[in-house]
Design a protein around this motif. Structure first.
Motif, PDB file in Angstrom:
ATOM      1  N   ASN A 219     -20.547  -7.736  -7.498  1.00  0.00           N
ATOM      2  CA  ASN A 219     -21.268  -6.511  -7.879  1.00  0.00           C
ATOM      3  C   ASN A 219     -22.504  -6.301  -7.011  1.00  0.00           C
ATOM      4  OD1 ASN A 219     -19.500  -5.779  -9.934  1.00  0.00           O
ATOM      5  ND2 ASN A 219     -20.591  -6.981 -11.476  1.00  0.00           N
ATOM      6  N   GLN A 220     -23.244  -7.394  -6.758  1.00  0.00           N
ATOM      7  CA  GLN A 220     -24.440  -7.293  -5.924  1.00  0.00           C
ATOM      8  C   GLN A 220     -24.073  -6.936  -4.489  1.00  0.00           C
ATOM      9  OE1 GLN A 220     -25.863 -11.240  -6.832  1.00  0.00           O
ATOM     10  NE2 GLN A 220     -27.509 -10.454  -8.130  1.00  0.00           N
ATOM     11  N   LEU A 221     -23.015  -7.547  -3.975  1.00  0.00           N
ATOM     12  CA  LEU A 221     -22.577  -7.236  -2.607  1.00  0.00           C
ATOM     13  C   LEU A 221     -22.142  -5.775  -2.502  1.00  0.00           C
ATOM     14  CD1 LEU A 221     -20.585 -10.485  -1.756  1.00  0.00           C
ATOM     15  CD2 LEU A 221     -22.704  -9.734  -0.673  1.00  0.00           C
ATOM     16  N   ARG A 222     -21.487  -5.289  -3.553  1.00  0.00           N
ATOM     17  CA  ARG A 222     -21.086  -3.883  -3.539  1.00  0.00           C
ATOM     18  C   ARG A 222     -22.318  -2.973  -3.511  1.00  0.00           C
ATOM     19  NH1 ARG A 222     -18.545  -3.665  -8.020  1.00  0.00           N
ATOM     20  NH2 ARG A 222     -20.005  -2.389  -9.216  1.00  0.00           N
ATOM     21  N   GLU A 223     -23.336  -3.310  -4.312  1.00  0.00           N
ATOM     22  CA  GLU A 223     -24.576  -2.525  -4.313  1.00  0.00           C
ATOM     23  C   GLU A 223     -25.266  -2.561  -2.956  1.00  0.00           C
ATOM     24  OE1 GLU A 223     -27.394  -2.814  -7.640  1.00  0.00           O
ATOM     25  OE2 GLU A 223     -25.886  -4.068  -8.618  1.00  0.00           O
ATOM     26  N   ILE A 224     -25.274  -3.750  -2.330  1.00  0.00           N
ATOM     27  CA  ILE A 224     -25.914  -3.901  -1.016  1.00  0.00           C
ATOM     28  C   ILE A 224     -25.227  -3.005   0.013  1.00  0.00           C
ATOM     29  CG2 ILE A 224     -26.186  -5.515   0.937  1.00  0.00           C
ATOM     30  CD1 ILE A 224     -26.689  -7.710  -1.237  1.00  0.00           C
ATOM     31  N   MET A 225     -23.899  -3.017  -0.005  1.00  0.00           N
ATOM     32  CA  MET A 225     -23.161  -2.199   0.959  1.00  0.00           C
ATOM     33  C   MET A 225     -23.271  -0.710   0.637  1.00  0.00           C
ATOM     34  SD  MET A 225     -19.836  -4.450   2.079  1.00  0.00           S
ATOM     35  CE  MET A 225     -19.446  -5.228   0.536  1.00  0.00           C
ATOM     36  N   ARG A 244     -13.413  -3.564  -1.983  1.00  0.00           N
ATOM     37  CA  ARG A 244     -12.545  -4.584  -1.383  1.00  0.00           C
ATOM     38  C   ARG A 244     -13.361  -5.539  -0.512  1.00  0.00           C
ATOM     39  NH1 ARG A 244      -8.935  -8.346  -1.211  1.00  0.00           N
ATOM     40  NH2 ARG A 244      -7.774  -8.517   0.728  1.00  0.00           N
ATOM     41  N   ALA A 245     -14.248  -5.013   0.293  1.00  0.00           N
ATOM     42  CA  ALA A 245     -15.086  -5.857   1.161  1.00  0.00           C
ATOM     43  C   ALA A 245     -15.988  -6.752   0.315  1.00  0.00           C
ATOM     44  CB  ALA A 245     -15.930  -4.981   2.092  1.00  0.00           C
ATOM     45  N   ALA A 246     -16.531  -6.222  -0.776  1.00  0.00           N
ATOM     46  CA  ALA A 246     -17.408  -6.994  -1.655  1.00  0.00           C
ATOM     47  C   ALA A 246     -16.643  -8.122  -2.332  1.00  0.00           C
ATOM     48  CB  ALA A 246     -18.031  -6.076  -2.707  1.00  0.00           C
ATOM     49  N   ALA A 247     -15.442  -7.831  -2.817  1.00  0.00           N
ATOM     50  CA  ALA A 247     -14.634  -8.846  -3.495  1.00  0.00           C
ATOM     51  C   ALA A 247     -14.259  -9.965  -2.534  1.00  0.00           C
ATOM     52  CB  ALA A 247     -13.370  -8.198  -4.076  1.00  0.00           C
ATOM     53  N   LEU A 248     -13.899  -9.600  -1.312  1.00  0.00           N
ATOM     54  CA  LEU A 248     -13.515 -10.586  -0.300  1.00  0.00           C
ATOM     55  C   LEU A 248     -14.701 -11.477   0.060  1.00  0.00           C
ATOM     56  CD1 LEU A 248     -11.118 -11.374   1.570  1.00  0.00           C
ATOM     57  CD2 LEU A 248     -12.087  -9.837   3.272  1.00  0.00           C
ATOM     58  N   ALA A 249     -15.850 -10.869   0.287  1.00  0.00           N
ATOM     59  CA  ALA A 249     -17.037 -11.631   0.668  1.00  0.00           C
ATOM     60  C   ALA A 249     -17.523 -12.521  -0.472  1.00  0.00           C
ATOM     61  CB  ALA A 249     -18.154 -10.686   1.113  1.00  0.00           C
ATOM     62  N   ALA A 250     -17.464 -12.033  -1.697  1.00  0.00           N
ATOM     63  CA  ALA A 250     -17.919 -12.815  -2.848  1.00  0.00           C
ATOM     64  C   ALA A 250     -17.026 -14.033  -3.058  1.00  0.00           C
ATOM     65  CB  ALA A 250     -17.930 -11.949  -4.106  1.00  0.00           C
ATOM     66  N   GLU A 252     -15.324 -15.633  -0.807  1.00  0.00           N
ATOM     67  CA  GLU A 252     -15.380 -16.599   0.292  1.00  0.00           C
ATOM     68  C   GLU A 252     -16.749 -17.236   0.475  1.00  0.00           C
ATOM     69  OE1 GLU A 252     -13.816 -15.026   3.888  1.00  0.00           O
ATOM     70  OE2 GLU A 252     -11.790 -14.863   3.083  1.00  0.00           O
ATOM     71  N   HIS A 253     -17.838 -16.439   0.330  1.00  0.00           N
ATOM     72  CA  HIS A 253     -19.136 -17.014   0.693  1.00  0.00           C
ATOM     73  C   HIS A 253     -20.340 -16.398  -0.008  1.00  0.00           C
ATOM     74  CE1 HIS A 253     -18.876 -13.441   3.139  1.00  0.00           C
ATOM     75  NE2 HIS A 253     -17.913 -13.952   3.882  1.00  0.00           N
ATOM     76  N   GLY A 254     -20.251 -15.185  -0.519  1.00  0.00           N
ATOM     77  CA  GLY A 254     -21.403 -14.549  -1.143  1.00  0.00           C
ATOM     78  C   GLY A 254     -22.522 -14.259  -0.161  1.00  0.00           C
ATOM     79  N   ASP A 255     -22.161 -14.098   1.100  1.00  0.00           N
ATOM     80  CA  ASP A 255     -23.118 -13.908   2.194  1.00  0.00           C
ATOM     81  C   ASP A 255     -23.236 -12.417   2.501  1.00  0.00           C
ATOM     82  OD1 ASP A 255     -24.267 -13.641   4.778  1.00  0.00           O
ATOM     83  OD2 ASP A 255     -23.528 -15.594   5.411  1.00  0.00           O
ATOM     84  N   ALA A 256     -24.426 -11.846   2.263  1.00  0.00           N
ATOM     85  CA  ALA A 256     -24.609 -10.404   2.457  1.00  0.00           C
ATOM     86  C   ALA A 256     -24.489 -10.012   3.922  1.00  0.00           C
ATOM     87  CB  ALA A 256     -25.964  -9.973   1.902  1.00  0.00           C
ATOM     88  N   ARG A 257     -24.981 -10.869   4.806  1.00  0.00           N
ATOM     89  CA  ARG A 257     -24.909 -10.530   6.234  1.00  0.00           C
ATOM     90  C   ARG A 257     -23.458 -10.442   6.703  1.00  0.00           C
ATOM     91  NH1 ARG A 257     -29.266 -14.369   9.148  1.00  0.00           N
ATOM     92  NH2 ARG A 257     -28.628 -15.789   7.529  1.00  0.00           N
ATOM     93  N   LYS A 258     -22.638 -11.393   6.232  1.00  0.00           N
ATOM     94  CA  LYS A 258     -21.219 -11.357   6.610  1.00  0.00           C
ATOM     95  C   LYS A 258     -20.533 -10.143   5.990  1.00  0.00           C
ATOM     96  CE  LYS A 258     -20.442 -16.321   7.321  1.00  0.00           C
ATOM     97  NZ  LYS A 258     -19.697 -17.513   6.862  1.00  0.00           N
ATOM     98  N   ALA A 259     -20.917  -9.810   4.757  1.00  0.00           N
ATOM     99  CA  ALA A 259     -20.312  -8.650   4.095  1.00  0.00           C
ATOM    100  C   ALA A 259     -20.623  -7.373   4.861  1.00  0.00           C
ATOM    101  CB  ALA A 259     -20.829  -8.552   2.660  1.00  0.00           C
ATOM    102  N   ILE A 260     -21.871  -7.220   5.303  1.00  0.00           N
ATOM    103  CA  ILE A 260     -22.264  -6.035   6.072  1.00  0.00           C
ATOM    104  C   ILE A 260     -21.548  -6.022   7.417  1.00  0.00           C
ATOM    105  CG2 ILE A 260     -24.214  -4.913   7.228  1.00  0.00           C
ATOM    106  CD1 ILE A 260     -25.954  -5.996   4.876  1.00  0.00           C
ATOM    107  N   ASP A 261     -21.388  -7.207   8.010  1.00  0.00           N
ATOM    108  CA  ASP A 261     -20.618  -7.329   9.256  1.00  0.00           C
ATOM    109  C   ASP A 261     -19.203  -6.789   9.068  1.00  0.00           C
ATOM    110  OD1 ASP A 261     -22.133  -8.235  11.325  1.00  0.00           O
ATOM    111  OD2 ASP A 261     -21.659 -10.350  11.078  1.00  0.00           O
TER     112      ASP A 261
END
Length: 400
Positions: A219-225, A244-250, A252-261
């Motif tokens: 949820n946080q990664l989705r908000e960040i993106m 989809r990008a948020a779920a994948l990143a969460a 695997e790693h919960g890394d916001a920088r990778k999610a934005i990448d």
């Protein structure tokens, strides 16, 4: 006359409107810092005395890469400087990337240069050429001449070659090195066990407050993106792409920088394929491309044998379900086979140990110490932190 109306260059980007919002080095404004309200409040409380010209607490912040540690530390430091100014307290902060400035001399020079206003102090801080003690003496003079309070941010503090600068900074006031200025240190580390190898005297003065930044959830990664979605033109992001990008990143790693990448790469894939929208299917391709490009960057400039050692660890990781890593001797056996296949002479076991340490320093692998009892003695295990398939693919493509 040549035809100047050809379509060699695209004059208008059909996907991105402000791509800078998706760059790693872009620092978002206050409204774009998502999911870190509690951490920001805790950090602000620790340094709050500085607003009144008093000593802020020294702080250590831990957390995995991409959990917002540096972002929040810089944000709180800048807010403190602004608020202190409203109280007629002269404050500033200095930022040191300890992965770049690994020695005591480099770090103290960066701090002194960062806070110095030579027109006010009359003091010069050259890039090199002075002894460590001279840099310190100039730093103390600069601090007392210009400021009431200064925060020092030491990012990736675990990359420092020793604790000497921590001792100097955390005890500067107590030792009488500075008389007018109050000094606070914010140390930032990706390694939660970093404190365990600190000098006890440093630990007692530096670890006044400690905070752990957890990985972001989906949820946080989705908000960040979503807070960065105006990097794209209106209507080009499919509704399912960010979730989809948020779920994948969460997962695997919960890394916001990778999610934005991942989100940026998905946009670039849409751009290169001529798609009109950034579709969910591009996210998986983007994840693979982001991991591959990031690993390529990590090993850029490394020697052939440094790569052979990593290739050995990747082969072992792919051929085993074990997650606890592999002994140096086992890595060395596979490394020898790779060297034989490449027609290259092997390095000594001791040199391979050094190469593995270098990879651990870059956070490509993780090392752990084990005891085999009186029969075996102690030994080290090595585990890849990168996707072993990505490592193998990049290293073998380079050989090809």
């Amino acid at each position: 006359m040549p035809d100047t109306s050809d379509d060699l260059f695209t004059r208008e980007d059909p996907i991105f409107s402000n791509k800078e919002l998706l760059e790693i080095n872009h620092l978002p404004g206050e409204g774009r810092i998502v999911g870190r309200d509690d951490e920001i409040s805790d950090l602000a409380a620790a340094v709050n005395p500085a607003i009144f010209g008093q000593s802020p607490s020294n702080v250590l912040i831990y957390g995995k890469t991409g959990t917002g540690k540096s972002l929040c530390a810089k944000y709180v430091s800048q807010r403190l400087v602004d608020t202190a100014g409203e109280e007629d307290v002269k404050a500033t902060f200095a930022y040191v990337d300890c992965a770049q400035d690994t020695t005591e001399t480099q770090a103290v020079q960066t701090i002194a240069d960062g806070v110095n206003e030579s027109g006010v102090t009359g003091i010069k801080v050259p890039d090199k050429g002075l002894s460590t003690s001279t840099y310190y003496k100039r730093l103390w003079r600069i601090l007392d001449a210009q400021y009431d309070v200064v925060l020092i941010l030491l990012d990736e503090i675990d990359k420092l070659s020793d604790d000497d600068i921590l001792m100097q900074l955390s005890r500067a006031g107590e030792a009488g090195k500075i008389e007018q200025c109050k000094l606070g240190v914010i140390g930032i580390s990706n390694k939660i066990q970093y404190k365990d190898r600190m000098d006890e005297r440093v630990k007692s003065s530096l670890c006044e407050r400690e905070f752990v930044f957890p990985p972001y959830d989906a949820n946080q990664l989705r908000e960040i993106m979503e807070a960065r979605s105006d990097a794209f033109r209106d209507g080009v992001l499919d509704a399912s792409t960010i979730p989809r990008a948020a779920a994948l990143a969460a997962r695997e790693h919960g890394d916001a920088r990778k999610a934005i990448d991942i989100l940026r790469y998905a946009g670039e894939i849409a751009q290169s394929t001529g798609a009109q929208t950034v579709r969910e299917e591009f996210v998986t391709q983007a994840r693979e491309r982001a991991e591959t490009d990031r690993f390529r960057e990590l090993i850029r400039g490394s020697t052939p044998h440094s790569r052979y050692v990593l290739q050995a660890l990747a082969i072992l990781s792919l051929s085993s379900d074990r997650q606890e890593g592999f002994r140096t001797s086992r890595v060395y056996e596979v490394y020898e086979n790779i060297c034989d296949g490449q027609g290259s002479d092997t390095l000594s076991l001791r040199r391979v140990r050094d190469l593995l340490k270098e990879h651990a320093f870059l956070d490509i692998i993780e090392q752990s110490k084990h005891s085999g009892g009186s029969a075996e003695g102690s030994y080290t295990k090595h585990q890849l932190l990168e996707d072993p398939q990505v490592v193998k693919d990049v290293l073998t493509e380079d050989v090809a």
